[in-house]
Motif scaffolding. Sequence first.
Motif, PDB file in Angstrom:
ATOM      1  N   UNK A   6      -6.155  -8.281  -4.755  1.00 19.68           N
ATOM      2  CA  UNK A   6      -5.601  -7.073  -5.361  1.00 19.68           C
ATOM      3  C   UNK A   6      -6.664  -6.359  -6.192  1.00 19.68           C
ATOM      4  N   UNK A   7      -6.781  -5.075  -5.988  1.00 22.57           N
ATOM      5  CA  UNK A   7      -7.686  -4.240  -6.776  1.00 22.57           C
ATOM      6  C   UNK A   7      -6.904  -3.055  -7.318  1.00 22.57           C
ATOM      7  N   UNK A   8      -6.828  -2.894  -8.635  1.00 24.99           N
ATOM      8  CA  UNK A   8      -6.056  -1.776  -9.191  1.00 24.99           C
ATOM      9  C   UNK A   8      -6.656  -0.427  -8.781  1.00 24.99           C
ATOM     10  N   UNK A   9      -5.809   0.554  -8.621  1.00 31.24           N
ATOM     11  CA  UNK A   9      -6.253   1.925  -8.391  1.00 31.24           C
ATOM     12  C   UNK A   9      -7.015   2.402  -9.626  1.00 31.24           C
ATOM     13  N   UNK A  10      -8.077   3.131  -9.419  1.00 30.14           N
ATOM     14  CA  UNK A  10      -8.927   3.569 -10.536  1.00 30.14           C
ATOM     15  C   UNK A  10      -8.143   4.356 -11.575  1.00 30.14           C
TER      16      UNK A  10
ATOM     17  N   UNK B 272       0.801  -1.213   0.000  1.00 29.16           N
ATOM     18  CA  UNK B 272       0.000   0.000   0.000  1.00 29.16           C
ATOM     19  C   UNK B 272       0.835   1.264   0.000  1.00 29.16           C
ATOM     20  N   UNK B 273       2.137   1.145  -0.303  1.00 26.74           N
ATOM     21  CA  UNK B 273       2.988   2.314  -0.311  1.00 26.74           C
ATOM     22  C   UNK B 273       3.256   2.873   1.076  1.00 26.74           C
ATOM     23  N   UNK B 274       3.090   2.033   2.117  1.00 25.58           N
ATOM     24  CA  UNK B 274       3.180   2.517   3.492  1.00 25.58           C
ATOM     25  C   UNK B 274       4.588   2.960   3.871  1.00 25.58           C
ATOM     26  N   UNK B 275       5.598   2.525   3.121  1.00 26.29           N
ATOM     27  CA  UNK B 275       6.971   2.934   3.451  1.00 26.29           C
ATOM     28  C   UNK B 275       7.536   3.857   2.372  1.00 26.29           C
TER      29      UNK B 275
ATOM     30  N   UNK C 101       9.194  -0.006  -6.635  1.00 25.76           N
ATOM     31  CA  UNK C 101       8.041   0.841  -6.934  1.00 25.76           C
ATOM     32  C   UNK C 101       6.871  -0.069  -7.280  1.00 25.76           C
ATOM     33  N   UNK C 102       5.694   0.218  -6.723  1.00 24.98           N
ATOM     34  CA  UNK C 102       4.528  -0.636  -6.939  1.00 24.98           C
ATOM     35  C   UNK C 102       3.350   0.164  -7.496  1.00 24.98           C
ATOM     36  N   UNK C 103       2.321  -0.586  -7.887  1.00 29.67           N
ATOM     37  CA  UNK C 103       1.096   0.024  -8.423  1.00 29.67           C
ATOM     38  C   UNK C 103       0.066   0.327  -7.336  1.00 29.67           C
ATOM     39  N   UNK C 104       0.308  -0.135  -6.131  1.00 29.78           N
ATOM     40  CA  UNK C 104      -0.711  -0.138  -5.086  1.00 29.78           C
ATOM     41  C   UNK C 104      -1.045   1.272  -4.605  1.00 29.78           C
TER      42      UNK C 104
END
Length: 308
Positions: free
Chosen positions: A132-136, A67-70, A93-96
């Motif tokens: 997993x659910x992609x960001x809109x 979730x990009x928490x870091x 780097x992630x898509x989350x």
Amino acid sequence: MSPTLEQMRAAQTALEAPLFAGLPGDVEVSFEFFPPKNESMAESLWQSVQTLAPLGPRFVSVTYGAGGTTRQRTHDAVIRIERDTDIPVAAHLTCIEASREEVDAIARDYWAHGVRHIVALRGDPPQAGTRYTPHADGYANAAELVAGLKAIAAFDISVAAYPETHPDSPDLAADLDNLKRKLDAGANRAITQFFFEPDCFFRFRDAAAGAGIDAEIVPGIMPVLSFASVERMSGLCGTAIPAWMADLFTGLDERPAARQLVSATIAAELCRKLYAGGVRQFHFYTLNRAELSYAICHMLGLRPKEMP
């Protein structure tokens, strides 16, 4: 894929020599760290980087939390390594939970700071056990992310591979198809999830070649710091833990020094068998603890290089 004559000779040498004697150190290694949560952990990370730097790694990478928490801590660690060492550094780097614009801005910032290598991942959902659910407005998957990064700059890009199949993939064929899409989008290499049996990697390497994948596939090696933690991580990513391995760690919960010796032995033997099968690149999941990875690299023949 049949082994070459050179690989067969290397295998014979590895199997006949006493333990790791005679290995010429003709391997390339990389190391993965996670971003620190506080100043004390930041110092531990920095000491680990400095311990492993003399081995001349191809690169070191810093992970990115679910979730990009870091995100900020990853950025800070990457920039410090880029600024204060001569080691090539890769940022995960992630898509989350981020739009394309947000991800692109992070990538451009890395490029501006001199970071040329990205480990591009779909990422795990913030809540374990959820789908997993992609960001809109985001990248839908790692292949899209790779293509987006290549459109921004000429990044060197690594992606993930799963010798025992990603938990979200219906089968190996679908998993390999996904890997091929990432490589076709511009990724330079794949780094595997950790595994504990050499045949697991060899079967995957052969299957990838059979699927038309000719890019470099680097085995990911996880020295065991805590067997309970490895059991938890293996359950999340679908990695099989051999019964013999569980037996070797039984009774070592209160003996960390003995556990570390067993862990180094297991991981080094895995690397030795991979080496005998022609592998010359290794990626170590250090968990910010340098000594185990350093010991394994030493047994593979690596010695400190002169620092500039």
